[in-house]
Enzyme design. Structure first.
Site, mmCIF file in Angstrom:
data_model
loop_
_atom_site.group_PDB
_atom_site.id
_atom_site.type_symbol
_atom_site.label_atom_id
_atom_site.label_comp_id
_atom_site.label_asym_id
_atom_site.label_seq_id
_atom_site.Cartn_x
_atom_site.Cartn_y
_atom_site.Cartn_z
ATOM 1 C CD GLU A 268 -2.661 -1.056 2.640
ATOM 2 O OE1 GLU A 268 -3.518 -0.157 2.763
ATOM 3 O OE2 GLU A 268 -2.396 -1.877 3.536
ATOM 4 N NE ARG A 483 3.626 -8.946 10.028
ATOM 5 C CZ ARG A 483 3.104 -7.748 10.225
ATOM 6 N NH1 ARG A 483 1.806 -7.619 10.366
ATOM 7 N NH2 ARG A 483 3.862 -6.683 10.274
ATOM 8 C CE LYS A 493 2.160 1.030 5.844
ATOM 9 N NZ LYS A 493 1.195 0.679 4.798
#
Length: 772
Positions: A268, A483, A493
């Site tokens: 993104e 992950r 973020k």
């Protein structure tokens, strides 16, 4: 505020550290209470630095404030006198929450009253060295000295590790003598053993053109990842839904792609990539490369509110910096019209409907079913067209898909209304597709064979298959893997933005963060990050890794690639009294001492040089090998040994200059150590970095009750504005890397100007044994 600052500096904290402590309210209050308690026990206002250091360490790590008074008293009474004892004491009170504390068990667990004499340390080290004497004589300085340290400490649990190390260093030096040129040569690597099942092939290079030591990324696949289907055999995957058209769609797919492996990296564009993305980049691009396939860089740009041009540019720059060239750069927005047409088809097939439930009504684990789920198809088609034409307010209507996902989420949203211009399409659209709708369809449009996702997307695998089949389009296969997580950091973020907004860090590329732009600025080579990802491997399980494993990969690369330079961070002036002030010679310094054929540079040598302040002591101390009265020291590369003649002090008694004499190393007795030095140097700014957070898991409220912003390490950055570096670094540009001899690896920061250079310490020369 001023009183607290004075109080904190009075116990030995630097002014900068005291100011950082004041920013942390809970730590500030706890430390103030501890100091006041200590003053009460001592009956004096003065708390010495040794006690102050332990008090600070205790308050910054103590989770149970009820134990603050008890531990403070133990520290003040010197029952807890070392960092090792403090760690044991903190562990003890954590494991014994009940009152009262069993003092006998506490004293036993923390080594209270245990005294380790220098003679005991000397005898223990001597016994260990005798045990390994033959191997030491054979391997010399290539021997694993950590083994000697570990065995010497085995019976001396509460001994000071630094004293043991000094004793080991001294006794090894007495046994082997100073290092020779042969000792400095790089140890040859053992030949690699071929795996019995690799068909005679050597390891596969998956990181661009960079070969990875040991097994390749593909060879490290584990568990489910070994079950990857071959192109065109999607239907063999567990959970894959076969429809009457599946085989025809797969046949058309193979005709179009030629049976090649096709992957994509779909970030993104609303933030900067972090270390976890490095694994995703390596896996997607690496899997394609290892199978002679292709990989797309696809921006998932379906939320115009958060997307900015700098993120698009920054993401591509990082992908290319890591050594990968996308087969093609695409955007989800490339397909907005096609996605809209497919949504109309989905409604027409009876698989979607327009809903008027508000966002807040859909939150939680069991939101009420939509009263519009059975709305007539024609009505939903009309309302969806009205949504597209901007006839509803934001939040007034959504398009939802008729499916229940694995996690119980019912009817996920496919389209929502946003009156925000898009980065690429402008005002053309006011409805935008969601991830749940867009991702699988873009994979289908690009004929992706393996949609590689992290484990949190596993709950969407069935909806991925469902949507493609509901629209009767080619259906790729989604595979999930664990992950990559690192301790002592945050990568969210939202949380990084908080760190920036509160002034804890400068920006997304602050070298204390683990964003990839930050690691690049700090000086981490791209090859080292790729090697780290390959060593971590790809597993189905989530992976949590210590930062020192990444740092070890960085050292390996920089040891072979960073030319040497000499620098002193805390300079001490030295005047050589038997060299004329008119004398200046050029000393040749090899860029890579282990292989001088790789080049060299010249540095001036005059009667005034500067050495590191820590390389001099006014009095001889046992185990100290550098310059002091009666103990000469060699100057690296210069061919001289210097001997102290006198020292000059300022009015406060601080040594500000040494007067020495020098002798050629050809005739002088071999010194115990050689130190770096500079002459006619550049004055530079040097930034030293430590971990940004005090605890391994700063986001874990059980570990850090006050939240991650309360866990900031006040010593995470130290700025030295008067460091001296030899002039060989002149002309270097941003991100150029050097090894400052005996200090660490450093990189030129983009803040550097022609007038003043700035260096970031990338990593120390060796892993800090004090790190957990």
């Amino acid at each position: 505020m001023a009183d607290s600052l004075t109080l904190f500096t009075s116990i030995g904290l630097s002014e900068q550290k005291a100011k950082e402590t004041l920013k942390n309210e809970s730590l500030s209050l706890a430390l103030t209470e501890a100091i006041n308690l200590a003053q009460g026990v001592l009956g004096a206002t003065c708390v010495d630095k040794a006690i102050g250091t332990l008090l600070y360490g205790m308050t910054s790590r103590l989770k149970d404030p009820r134990r603050l008074a008890f531990l403070t008293e133990q520290i003040v009474l010197h029952r807890i006198a070392t960092e090792l004892q403090l760690t044991a004491a903190l562990d003890f009170v954590k494991s014994q929450p009940q009152d009262p504390i069993n003092m006998l068990e506490f004293e036993r667990a923390c080594g209270v009253g245990v005294v380790i004499t220098p003679e005991q340390i000397e005898d223990s080290v001597e016994a260990v060295i005798q045990k390994h004497r033959d191997q030491l004589m054979n391997e010399r300085y290539r021997f694993n000295m950590g083994l000697l340290m570990g065995e010497a400490r085995a019976g001396l649990k509460w001994a000071d590790g630094k004293i043991i190390k000094n004793e080991v260093d001294m006794q090894v030096l007495q046994l082997l003598g100073p290092k020779t040129e042969a000792d400095l040569e790089k140890k040859p690597k053992a030949p690699k053993q071929k795996a019995p099942d690799n068909d005679g092939k050597e390891e596969t290079a998956v990181n661009g053109d960079v070969r990875v030591e040991g097994r390749s990324l593909m060879e490290q696949l584990r568990g489910e990842a070994l079950k990857f289907h071959k192109p065109g055999e999607n239907y063999k995957t567990e959970g894959y839904v076969v429809t009457p058209n599946t085989m025809q769609l797969l046949k058309e797919h193979l005709e179009l792609t030629g049976g090649q492996v096709r992957t994509r990296f779909p970030p993104e564009p609303n933030g900067i990539l972090h270390i976890g993305h490095a694994k995703a980049i390596n896996f997607n691009f690496g899997f394609a490369k290892a199978n002679n396939g292709i990989c797309f860089l696809r921006y998932d740009d379906t939320n115009p509110e958060k997307e900015e041009e700098k993120y698009f540019t920054g993401i591509r720059n990082i992908v290319e910096w890591l050594g990968y060239q996308p087969y093609k750069v695409t955007h989800a927005s490339d397909n907005f019209q096609k996605l809209y047409d497919l949504a109309v088809s989905l409604i027409g097939r009876g698989h979607a409907y327009v809903c008027h439930q508000r966002g807040e009504e859909l939150k939680g684990h069991n939101p009420p079913p939509s009263p519009w789920r059975d709305r007539p198809t024609e009505e939903s088609l009309l309302l969806f067209e009205r949504m597209k034409r901007g006839l509803f307010a934001e939040g007034e209507a959504t398009l939802r898909m008729k499916i229940v996902m694995e996690d119980g989420k019912m009817d996920p949203v496919a389209y929502r209304i946003k009156y925000t211009p898009h980065h690429r399409s402008g005002d053309t659209w006011c409805i935008y597709p969601t991830y749940d709708y867009t991702h699988c369809l873009c994979d289908s449009i690009e004929h992706i064979t393996h949609s590689l996702c992290t484990k949190e997307f596993q709950a969407r695998r069935s909806s991925y298959f469902w949507l493609c089949n509901a629209l009767d389009v080619y259906c790729p296969v989604q595979w999930e893997y664990g992950r990559l997580n690192l301790t002592y950091t945050v990568v969210s973020k939202r949380k990084i933005i908080r760190l920036v907004e509160t002034g804890v860090v400068r920006d997304w590329d602050d070298p204390r963060l683990f964003t990839l732009t930050a690691l690049r600025r700090r000086g981490f080579p791209a090859v080292a990050i790729n090697n780290f990802c390959a060593r971590v491997g790809v597993t189905v399980a989530q992976t949590t890794t210590e930062p020192h494993l990444l740092e070890a990969c960085v050292r390996e690369v920089l040891n072979d690639s960073a030319p040497r330079a000499m620098a002193v961070l805390e300079p001490l002036k030295v005047t050589i009294n038997n060299i004329s002030h008119m004398t200046q010679v050029e000393v040749s310094v090899p860029d890579f001492p282990a292989n001088e054929a790789r080049g060299s540079h010249n540095v001036p040598f005059t009667n005034i040089i500067y050495i590191e302040s820590s390389d001099f002591r006014e009095e001889m101390e046992k185990g100290y090998k550098r310059l002091c009265p009666g103990q000469p020291v060699g100057l690296r590369h210069a061919g001289y040994v210097i001997t102290l003649e006198s020292c000059m002090k300022d009015v406060s008694g601080k040594v500000v200059e040494l007067v020495v004499s020098c002798t050629s190393s050809d005739v002088a007795e071999k010194p115990k150590a050689f130190i770096q030095w500079v002459s006619q140097p550049l004055q530079c700014e040097v930034r030293l970095y430590e971990r940004l957070f005090l605890h391994k898991n700063p986001e874990d409220v059980s570990e850090v009750p006050g939240g991650f912003l309360s866990d900031i390490n006040p010593d995470s950055m130290q700025v030295i504005d008067s460091a001296l570096v030899d002039r060989s670094v002149l002309g270097s540009k941003a991100f150029d890397k050097f090894q400052f001899e005996r200090i660490g690896y450093f990189s030129v920061d983009p803040d550097s100007t022609e007038e003043r250079m700035v260096f970031n310490r990338t990593v120390t020369l060796k892993e800090d044994p004090g790190k957990i």
